[in-house]
Enzyme design. Structure first.
Site, short mmCIF file in Angstrom:
data_model
loop_
_atom_site.label_atom_id
_atom_site.label_comp_id
_atom_site.label_asym_id
_atom_site.label_seq_id
_atom_site.Cartn_x
_atom_site.Cartn_y
_atom_site.Cartn_z
N ASN A 7 -3.64 -32.76 25.75
CA ASN A 7 -2.26 -32.82 25.06
C ASN A 7 -1.72 -33.38 26.00
O ASN A 7 -1.18 -33.04 27.12
CB ASN A 7 -1.81 -31.24 24.87
CG ASN A 7 -0.35 -31.31 24.56
OD1 ASN A 7 0.22 -32.37 24.32
ND2 ASN A 7 -0.12 -30.01 23.87
N ARG A 90 -3.87 -34.20 20.72
CA ARG A 90 -2.73 -33.83 20.08
C ARG A 90 -1.86 -35.19 19.96
O ARG A 90 -1.53 -35.67 20.78
CB ARG A 90 -1.82 -32.68 20.66
CG ARG A 90 -0.76 -32.44 20.05
CD ARG A 90 0.26 -31.53 20.76
NE ARG A 90 1.33 -31.25 20.09
CZ ARG A 90 2.34 -31.01 20.85
NH1 ARG A 90 2.68 -31.17 22.14
NH2 ARG A 90 3.65 -30.87 19.97
N HIS A 179 5.34 -29.62 15.27
CA HIS A 179 4.71 -28.42 15.87
C HIS A 179 3.86 -27.69 14.78
O HIS A 179 3.63 -26.39 14.71
CB HIS A 179 5.97 -27.29 16.31
CG HIS A 179 6.78 -27.55 17.45
ND1 HIS A 179 8.21 -27.20 17.50
CD2 HIS A 179 6.58 -28.12 18.65
CE1 HIS A 179 8.51 -27.80 18.60
NE2 HIS A 179 7.62 -27.98 19.21
N ARG A 238 17.55 -31.11 23.83
CA ARG A 238 17.94 -31.55 22.39
C ARG A 238 18.65 -30.87 22.11
O ARG A 238 18.80 -29.42 21.75
CB ARG A 238 16.63 -31.85 21.86
CG ARG A 238 15.70 -32.81 22.14
CD ARG A 238 14.39 -32.81 21.36
NE ARG A 238 13.41 -32.32 22.15
CZ ARG A 238 12.06 -31.99 21.55
NH1 ARG A 238 11.74 -32.41 20.44
NH2 ARG A 238 11.08 -31.50 22.41
N GLU A 381 -2.43 -23.88 20.66
CA GLU A 381 -2.57 -25.08 19.89
C GLU A 381 -3.83 -25.74 20.27
O GLU A 381 -4.47 -26.47 19.35
CB GLU A 381 -1.43 -25.91 20.22
CG GLU A 381 -0.24 -25.63 19.56
CD GLU A 381 1.11 -26.39 20.35
OE1 GLU A 381 1.31 -26.25 21.54
OE2 GLU A 381 1.92 -27.00 19.72
#
Ligand code: AMP
Length: 394
Positions: A7, A90, A179, A238, A381
């Site tokens: 990742n 990913r 996600h 963000r 993940e």
């Protein structure tokens, strides 16, 4: 089969080596702060745990560092790079064309590159990871899992923006969702826990990036991030939802450059912009000391999540469970408490003592009379990617 999951982020690489299909973790670790003289490398196996600081200038140097740990005479877990059968990468944005786990070829790499403008913080680093892994692990199959994939099921009424149709039909402007690997993993765990596949769930992923998904009968039916991973919840840096008129006002009236506005909304906003901190642990500590900005930021964060819970309960016409996951969702009892406060109308009631319990397993933190279940489910993940890679190759 040994599957290495990579990742690759803008300044970090997270990795995990798994034996599949048993899902045994052989080793895992991270390289953080790439491009600095004080990059931190961690590596953990059943018998060894090391954390060291090095100068790591590039992603390639980072991956080389990981490779030398895997091959290390004392702590290593493989004898040769050829022992790795497959690498699962990913990638954040797969656009319209890629919704399935895919074997990487030149065309796939070109596609990931063409999507740089849609995920400028993520896709370039993801592609870098792929190119480096191809060089170092020549014999391994390279496979990509897209974060957008799980949201391929969004109904048209949820994925289209109310702008002229030509933008949807010809310019790829739509909500893609992000996600996805995490939302898929925790919603499947929730259905397993509930013993029912036909459920109405709201999955709340709260990490550095934050997003919320409505999941009906195992399928994503609405989601807070949109065209890029910027819409929706208040995140570490963000802004999440803002009125787009603000962007035009900043450029036309206040004299900002467009790139400055983008930088400001993606990297200097959210909890960082509101408080000066982006790690929730610092914000909670400051709030505890009475820092007003931190108190307001926590309230705003929870309030935004509550509004989405309301909207998604309406859109699914019901709710069986909400799921908290990722760094904040799994660890912050305060954030969970703020989100679940004053939600009696929706029929969920938090058990305050269960909320304080810590565990790495799925746990239920509602009172026994709560109609809606409140679940905390640690995301994984890497395991989800490994499962998909294994399924593709077998
Ligand atoms: P992730 O992106 O899932 O790794 O989540 C990272 C974020 O989780 C960090 O920025 C922290 O804000 C948050 N976090 C991690 N541990 C805790 C904790 N014990 N309490 C509150 N927030 C936490």
């Amino acid at each position: 089969m040994k599957i290495l999951i990579i990742n690759s982020g803008s300044s970090s690489i997270k990795y995990q080596l798994l034996e599949m299909p048993s899902a045994k973790i052989i080793c895992l670790g991270t390289i953080e702060r790439i491009a600095s003289t004080e990059a931190i490398s961690t590596y953990k196996t059943d018998t060894h745990k090391v954390e060291k600081t090095y100068e790591i200038a590039t992603h390639k140097a980072g991956l080389e560092r990981i490779t030398s740990l895997l091959l290390d005479a004392e702590m290593g877990v493989i004898n040769s790079t050829e022992d790795i059968d497959a690498i699962g990468h990913r990638v954040v944005h797969g656009g319209k064309d890629y919704v399935d786990t895919t074997l990487i070829n030149e065309e796939v790499k070109k596609k990931i590159k063409s999507l740089f403008p849609l995920a400028p913080l993520h896709n370039p680093a993801n592609l870098e990871g792929i190119l480096m892994a191809e060089e170092i692990f020549e014999s391994a199959k390279q496979i990509v899992v897209f974060d957008t994939a799980f949201h391929g099921t969004l109904p048209i009424k949820a994925k289209k923006y109310a702008v002229p149709n030509v933008l949807f039909n010809e310019k790829r402007i739509q909500a893609y969702g992000f996600h996805g690997t995490s939302h898929k993993y925790v919603s499947e765990k929730a259905n397993e826990y509930l013993g029912n596949q036909n459920t109405k769930l709201i999955s709340i992923h709260l990490g550095n990036g934050c997003s919320i998904t409505a999941i009906k009968d195992g399928k994503s039916v609405d989601h807070s991030m949109g065209f890029a991973p910027s819409n929706g919840l208040v995140m570490g840096t963000r802004s999440g939802d803002i009125d787009h008129a603000i962007i035009f006002y900043m450029v036309k009236t206040l004299g900002y450059e467009l790139d400055e506005v983008s930088e400001l909304l993606n990297k200097e906003s959210g909890m960082l912009g509101l408080t000066g901190y982006n790690d929730l642990r610092d914000i909670e500590e400051e709030a505890g000391k009475g820092n007003k900005d931190c108190i307001i930021a926590l309230e705003m964060n929870a309030y935004r999540i509550k509004k989405y819970i309301g909207a998604y309960t309406a859109s699914m016409n019901g709710l069986d469970a909400i799921i908290f996951t990722a760094g904040i969702g799994e660890n912050s009892s305060l954030m969970r408490q703020l989100v679940c406060k004053d939600m009696e109308y929706f029929n969920f009631h938090l058990d305050d003592s269960k909320n304080e319990l810590r565990s790495k397993n799925t746990r239920e933190i509602n009172t026994t009379n709560s109609k809606v279940k409140i679940l905390v489910i640690p995301t994984n993940e890497e395991l989800e990617i490994a499962k998909q890679v294994y399924a593709l190759l077998n």
